[in-house]
Each structure stands twice: as C-alpha cells, then as structure tokens.
Design a protein around this motif. Structure first.
Motif, mmCIF file in Angstrom:
data_model
loop_
_atom_site.group_PDB
_atom_site.id
_atom_site.type_symbol
_atom_site.label_atom_id
_atom_site.label_comp_id
_atom_site.label_asym_id
_atom_site.label_seq_id
_atom_site.Cartn_x
_atom_site.Cartn_y
_atom_site.Cartn_z
ATOM 1 N N ARG A 137 11.152 -2.405 5.899
ATOM 2 C CA ARG A 137 11.154 -0.790 5.965
ATOM 3 C C ARG A 137 11.736 -0.023 5.210
ATOM 4 N NH1 ARG A 137 9.148 0.896 10.830
ATOM 5 N NH2 ARG A 137 9.943 -1.131 12.054
ATOM 6 N N VAL A 138 13.026 -0.494 4.847
ATOM 7 C CA VAL A 138 13.939 0.047 3.958
ATOM 8 C C VAL A 138 13.446 -0.011 2.408
ATOM 9 C CG1 VAL A 138 16.233 -0.095 2.791
ATOM 10 C CG2 VAL A 138 16.041 -0.188 5.310
ATOM 11 N N PHE A 139 12.871 -1.229 2.178
ATOM 12 C CA PHE A 139 12.424 -1.799 0.929
ATOM 13 C C PHE A 139 11.207 -0.811 0.578
ATOM 14 C CE2 PHE A 139 9.508 -4.178 -2.186
ATOM 15 C CZ PHE A 139 10.589 -4.194 -2.970
ATOM 16 N N LYS A 140 10.242 -0.825 1.443
ATOM 17 C CA LYS A 140 9.223 0.141 0.871
ATOM 18 C C LYS A 140 9.425 1.578 0.814
ATOM 19 C CE LYS A 140 7.728 1.036 5.888
ATOM 20 N NZ LYS A 140 7.872 2.435 5.868
ATOM 21 N N THR A 141 10.551 1.961 1.596
ATOM 22 C CA THR A 141 10.832 3.315 1.379
ATOM 23 C C THR A 141 11.531 3.811 0.264
ATOM 24 O OG1 THR A 141 11.155 3.657 3.885
ATOM 25 C CG2 THR A 141 12.074 5.239 2.399
ATOM 26 N N VAL A 142 12.379 2.821 -0.346
ATOM 27 C CA VAL A 142 13.232 3.415 -1.627
ATOM 28 C C VAL A 142 12.957 2.425 -2.797
ATOM 29 C CG1 VAL A 142 15.255 3.543 -0.017
ATOM 30 C CG2 VAL A 142 14.952 1.158 -0.790
ATOM 31 N N ALA A 143 12.255 1.314 -2.534
ATOM 32 C CA ALA A 143 11.952 0.617 -3.969
ATOM 33 C C ALA A 143 10.965 1.469 -4.929
ATOM 34 C CB ALA A 143 11.064 -0.812 -3.735
ATOM 35 N N PHE A 144 11.139 1.422 -6.170
ATOM 36 C CA PHE A 144 10.303 2.128 -7.010
ATOM 37 C C PHE A 144 10.230 1.567 -8.260
ATOM 38 C CE2 PHE A 144 14.545 3.481 -7.978
ATOM 39 C CZ PHE A 144 14.719 3.711 -9.205
ATOM 40 N N GLY A 145 9.579 1.819 -9.101
ATOM 41 C CA GLY A 145 9.357 1.219 -10.536
ATOM 42 C C GLY A 145 9.193 -0.119 -10.470
ATOM 43 N N GLN A 198 0.646 -1.211 0.094
ATOM 44 C CA GLN A 198 0.014 -0.017 0.185
ATOM 45 C C GLN A 198 0.822 1.165 0.047
ATOM 46 O OE1 GLN A 198 -3.113 -0.240 3.141
ATOM 47 N NE2 GLN A 198 -2.821 -2.452 3.008
ATOM 48 N N GLN A 199 1.933 1.068 0.833
ATOM 49 C CA GLN A 199 2.705 2.597 0.668
ATOM 50 C C GLN A 199 3.555 2.561 -0.440
ATOM 51 O OE1 GLN A 199 4.843 2.900 4.825
ATOM 52 N NE2 GLN A 199 4.062 0.871 5.281
ATOM 53 N N MET A 200 3.942 1.449 -1.091
ATOM 54 C CA MET A 200 4.665 1.801 -2.416
ATOM 55 C C MET A 200 3.747 2.337 -3.418
ATOM 56 S SD MET A 200 7.428 -1.325 -2.716
ATOM 57 C CE MET A 200 6.137 -2.723 -2.563
ATOM 58 N N VAL A 201 2.575 1.786 -3.370
ATOM 59 C CA VAL A 201 1.693 2.112 -4.517
ATOM 60 C C VAL A 201 1.409 3.713 -4.398
ATOM 61 C CG1 VAL A 201 -0.464 1.847 -5.565
ATOM 62 C CG2 VAL A 201 0.817 -0.286 -5.137
ATOM 63 N N LEU A 202 1.071 3.888 -3.131
ATOM 64 C CA LEU A 202 0.634 5.152 -2.730
ATOM 65 C C LEU A 202 1.650 6.412 -3.129
ATOM 66 C CD1 LEU A 202 -1.796 7.040 -1.557
ATOM 67 C CD2 LEU A 202 -0.745 6.810 0.729
ATOM 68 N N ARG A 203 2.861 5.764 -2.828
ATOM 69 C CA ARG A 203 4.159 6.874 -3.027
ATOM 70 C C ARG A 203 4.156 6.971 -4.557
ATOM 71 N NH1 ARG A 203 8.172 3.978 -1.233
ATOM 72 N NH2 ARG A 203 9.056 3.468 -3.146
ATOM 73 N N ALA A 228 20.924 -2.572 -19.185
ATOM 74 C CA ALA A 228 21.492 -3.737 -18.408
ATOM 75 C C ALA A 228 21.759 -3.525 -16.925
ATOM 76 C CB ALA A 228 22.623 -4.278 -19.378
ATOM 77 N N VAL A 229 22.289 -2.548 -16.463
ATOM 78 C CA VAL A 229 22.829 -2.279 -15.354
ATOM 79 C C VAL A 229 21.445 -2.098 -14.216
ATOM 80 C CG1 VAL A 229 23.905 -0.521 -13.589
ATOM 81 C CG2 VAL A 229 24.750 -1.103 -15.881
ATOM 82 N N ARG A 230 20.751 -1.303 -14.839
ATOM 83 C CA ARG A 230 19.242 -1.214 -14.298
ATOM 84 C C ARG A 230 18.462 -2.378 -13.845
ATOM 85 N NH1 ARG A 230 14.461 2.603 -16.355
ATOM 86 N NH2 ARG A 230 12.538 1.860 -14.899
ATOM 87 N N ARG A 231 18.393 -3.522 -15.134
ATOM 88 C CA ARG A 231 17.911 -4.656 -14.891
ATOM 89 C C ARG A 231 18.531 -5.395 -13.916
ATOM 90 N NH1 ARG A 231 14.172 -6.029 -18.655
ATOM 91 N NH2 ARG A 231 13.697 -4.570 -20.474
ATOM 92 N N GLN A 232 19.942 -5.350 -13.983
ATOM 93 C CA GLN A 232 20.731 -6.199 -13.173
ATOM 94 C C GLN A 232 20.334 -5.725 -11.561
ATOM 95 O OE1 GLN A 232 22.986 -8.714 -13.397
ATOM 96 N NE2 GLN A 232 22.810 -9.143 -15.529
ATOM 97 N N ILE A 233 20.387 -4.664 -11.226
ATOM 98 C CA ILE A 233 20.102 -3.930 -10.033
ATOM 99 C C ILE A 233 18.654 -4.568 -9.580
ATOM 100 C CG2 ILE A 233 19.920 -2.104 -8.332
ATOM 101 C CD1 ILE A 233 21.994 -0.792 -10.228
ATOM 102 N N ASN A 234 17.857 -4.081 -10.260
ATOM 103 C CA ASN A 234 16.451 -4.544 -9.893
ATOM 104 C C ASN A 234 16.077 -5.961 -9.786
ATOM 105 O OD1 ASN A 234 15.434 -1.893 -9.462
ATOM 106 N ND2 ASN A 234 15.255 -1.547 -11.473
#
Length: 306
Positions: A154-162, A97-102, A224-230
């Motif tokens: 807690r970290v994931f919901k704060t920084v994860a995007f896309g 919920q927090q990720m979608v709202l953000r 490629a770098v973005r895919r590897q990280i995510n």
C-alpha cells in the motif's frame, strides 16, 4: 559549452525514440492480444489428473517429502501453488495499475507513451480477472500476502515513482514470465492453465519491454545517491513479491502436513537454484542499470534470485 549545446538535441532524439517504442508496442497489441473470457475454456470441469504447474516448479520438488507424496497429492499441491501464484499476481497487478496511472496523470494524451500506458492497464485488468477465475477453477481460496506485505504494498504503490516503480514492475513480470513459459508448454498441466499462461506470456512481453525502456529512461542522468536509494527500494519490493508467491496455506489446503512442508520448502535447494537460474537475465539488466548495489544484493540473495 559543447555539452550544453548538444543536450537539447540529444533529449529530443531520446523523446522521439521513446515514442517510437510506444508506437510499436501499440501496433503489436492491436495485432496480437487475447480476450480471456472467450479464449480460455472456463466451462469444462477441472480434470484432477492434471497439475496446476510443472511439478519441477513446486516448492517441494526434490525434497524427501515430495518423494513420499502420491501422484494425486502432488497434483493437488501444484494446483494450490499455481492458484497462489495467480492470486499474488493479481495483488501486484493492482499495484502496477495504480503506479502507471499515477505516472501518466496529466501527461499528454496524444503521446503514444500515454496511450500505451492505458493499453497496459487494460491488459492488466483482463489478466487479473483471468487469474481470479483460474484460481477459482483450481479449487483454491483467495490467497493473499501476509498483512505486513499488504501494508508495505500500500505504501509502495503510493510513493514509488520513476525507475523504482518500473524496475519493480519488471522484476515481478520477469519472474512470472520464466515459470509460465515452462508451464504453458507442459502437457501435464491443465489445458486451461496452459492457455492462461500463454496469454500472459505473450502480452506481458510487451509490458516488460516498456518497463525496461522506462527504467533506463528514468535513470538517464541519475546521481549515485538516487541510484542507491532506488536500488534498495526495488530490492525490498522484489523480496516481498517473490516470497509471497506461494502462500504458507497451500500445503494444508493440499492435504499435507503444513509444518513439515513449510520446513522442507524453506530448505529446498532445487527450488532456490531454479529461481536463481531463471532470473539470470533480469539480474544482468539490473546490473547494467547499476541497480545491484551491496544493500540490494542482500535482499536478492534472501529471495534466492541471485
């Protein structure tokens, strides 16, 4: 030159297609949604002659310890395991919920995608209350992931995007969907639990459609770098979610030898095989999105998802 000429047109077509998907999801939600407060039988006392989940989904099914258990003890165990899965579902739905709202913050409120996102959040609020009441009726305590996992969440919901956020949402929902489809059809499972599972399966099918589409959309043109990280972020999140579903305390609360039960559950090849087979479609999707990198595969294997 041709590529730059047609790119705006392609982007506009994609945007219209995304809005069309959201409109269909909104229409489906308006046509087929449930109110757990009235749909679930909360008043009838728990019948302990029923399981909380299909026995085959128990972490001990197929082990030597399972063979020694009485039917009453098996039913007590599956009720605690089902409650643990529900509590883990609440934990992740709050992250979702927090990720979608953000993600939708300051977006165009007239966009059907924005409106669908709020509809999904409303669904998840009802699901979390439903799971909480279900766990309580099963006679279970408030199971929570390990402290380290809670803090990682807690970290994931704060920084994860896309795509990292939406692909992780998809993993959690797909894993729950497969097991709950079995539970809702199983007459050995308590009727109110079957109703809860049916509601969740029906409504989460729309959420999974949105998560798949958003994952693909966010990955358009990703390097490629973005895919590897995510890919790695999603895999670690998936590992934490799946390994937190059945709390280590369920065995003690079901009256079992907790140390022996945990040891046999860790080595249970039946359960590992069930998880792998149930996630085959999910892994195919992640592979098609090029999110099954070598580092990511390490965590999926550790979680018995592949």
């Amino acid at each position: 030159m041709a590529s730059s000429t047609f790119r705006p047109k392609d982007q506009e077509q994609d945007r219209l297609a995304d809005r069309d998907v959201a409109r269909r999801l909104l229409a489906s939600s308006a046509e087929l949604s449930y109110d757990p407060a009235t749909e679930v039988d909360w008043d009838t006392p728990l019948d302990t002659d029923h399981h909380g989940a299909s026995p085959e989904w128990s972490t001990l099914y197929g082990t030597a310890y399972w063979a020694e258990l009485t039917e009453d003890r098996r039913r007590a165990l599956t009720r605690q395991e089902a409650a643990s899965v529900a509590c883990t579902g609440i934990w992740f739905e709050m992250i979702l919920q927090q990720m979608v709202l953000r993600d939708m913050y300051a977006e165009d409120p007239t966009d059907p995608r924005f409106q669908w996102a709020l509809t999904e959040i409303a669904d998840e609020c009802r699901h979390s209350i439903m799971f909480a009441r279900g766990a309580a009726k099963l006679g279970a305590p408030a199971y929570r992931p390990r402290r380290a996992v809670v803090e990682l969440g807690r970290v994931f919901k704060t920084v994860a995007f896309g795509e990292a956020a939406y692909a992780a949402i998809l993993v959690a929902e797909e894993v729950l969907d497969v097991m709950q489809r079995d539970w809702m059809r199983d007459e050995r499972v308590a009727p109110f639990v079957r109703t809860i599972n049916n509601i969740h399966v029906v409504e989460e099918s729309r959420h999974m459609k949105f998560a798949r589409d958003e994952t693909r959309r966010r990955l358009r043109g990703a390097g490629a770098v973005r895919r590897q990280i995510n890919a790695l972020v999603v895999a670690i999140a998936s590992y934490c979610i799946v390994t937190s579903m059945v709390n280590r305390d369920v065995y003690r609360n079901a009256g079992l030898d907790a140390e022996r039960a945990r040891a046999e559950a860790r080595a249970n090849e039946h359960h590992k095989s069930l998880m792998r087979s149930s996630c085959s479609g999910l892994m195919e999707f992640l592979a098609s999105a090029r999110l099954l990198t070598r580092p990511a595969l390490f965590f999926y294997r550790r979680a018995s998802l592949i």
